[in-house]
Design an enzyme around this catalytic site. Structure first.
Site, PDB file in Angstrom:
ATOM      1  CE  LYS A 200      -4.141  -0.286   2.173  1.00  0.00           C
ATOM      2  NZ  LYS A 200      -5.190  -0.673   3.159  1.00  0.00           N
TER       3      LYS A 200
ATOM      4  CG  ASP B  71      -8.105   1.665   3.364  1.00  0.00           C
ATOM      5  OD1 ASP B  71      -8.881   0.782   2.957  1.00  0.00           O
ATOM      6  OD2 ASP B  71      -6.873   1.574   3.276  1.00  0.00           O
TER       7      ASP B  71
END
Ligand code: ATR
Length: 269
Positions: free
Chosen positions: A65, A101
């Site tokens: 990520k 997210d």
């Protein structure tokens, strides 16, 4: 057929293919969604090759990520603020990196009827997961946002990094003694090793709600602790997983899927 995938290592047990296939079926969109295991050493070369093969988008999970940021042609504000990318969208010259997210967390809290505006919010942990949720949490205008960690310097660094967006109170876990919160969010990774960081007593105000970014077995230590401490309700992070996927789906397809019904499907399994 348009091809999508979640990329990570390991990635075989990811729920993303199940979630995206369920969204696509409900929206009558035909797509292929796979789980692609990619080693960190191969990430740059594989992403370039996959772009050439015409893949239509990727979700990015551990351990890529952060590393994938440097491989993006451009980044959304959300990705830049989070210091991480979880969604890739192809552009003519490469990849656009975004991060859903934090939006996923805020949307899941809204689905659960948890109000953040005007509430005292505590985030436990100051690593990558915490960083990813701070900007969207500040945007909900909580009365206060406190970040606590075992060591003081990580929360202090976050407080400086987000100072332009709002006030973030940095604390060690033990320095929270005497404070009370309405919403307590666990963003530590301690549950993955079956642990809950030692915390002072009395952190939950009357009617407080607890939310864990973890789900499954990793959620159990936080669930046990919050229940023992008298939180009114505790939620695991499965809803956030589905909600961040829904936001990625919207970015790719322009359609907002019904996260709640897909979450119900996963819970029924
Ligand atoms: P992630 O990207 O999942 O946030 P990370 O960046 O390694 O992973 O951060 C993990 C967070 O969980 C950190 O806040 C870490 O605390 P430290 O900075 O003090 O290491 C916290 N954490 C992990 N294991 C923990 C444990 N056993 N007890 C307390 N905190 C823990």
């Amino acid at each position: 057929m348009k091809r999508y995938a979640v990329i990570g290592q390991p990635v075989a047990h990811s729920l993303s293919p199940t979630i995206h296939k369920a969204f696509a079926e409900a929206a009558a969109i035909t797509l292929d969604y796979q789980a692609l295991a990619i080693d960190a050493a191969d990430l740059a070369a594989r992403l370039a090759a996959l772009h050439g093969e015409g893949w239509a988008g990727f979700n990015v999970t551990l351990p890529h990520k952060q590393a994938v940021m440097a491989l993006c042609q451009d980044l959304s504000d959300a990705a830049r603020r989070a210091g991480a990318v979880n969604t890739l969208i192809p552009t003519p010259g490469g990849w656009h990196g975004d991060n859903t997210d934090g939006t996923g967390l805020v949307q899941d809290l809204a689905r659960l009827g948890v109000t953040l505006a005007g509430r005292r919010v505590l985030v436990l942990g100051a690593g990558g997961a915490a960083r990813g949720i701070i900007a969207p949490l500040l945007a909900t205008r909580p009365a206060s946002l406190t970040i606590s960690n075992r060591n003081p310097w990580k929360p202090e660094a976050l407080s400086e990094a987000f100072a332009d967006l709002g006030t973030l109170t940095p604390r060690t876990h033990w320095a929270l003694k005497g404070d009370a919160f309405d919403v307590v969010i666990n963003a530590t990774s301690a549950g993955h090793s079956g642990a809950m960081p030692p915390m002072p007593e009395g952190l939950f105000a009357d009617g407080a709600v607890a939310y864990d970014l973890s789900y499954g077995k990793a959620h159990l230590p936080f669930a046990e602790w919050t229940t023992a401490q008298g939180a009114r309700t505790v939620h695991d992070g499965l809803g956030m997983l589905v909600a961040q996927a829904a936001e990625s789906f919207r970015l790719w397809h322009g359609v907002t899927p019904d996260a709640a019904s897909v979450l119900a499907l996963l819970r029924a399994d």
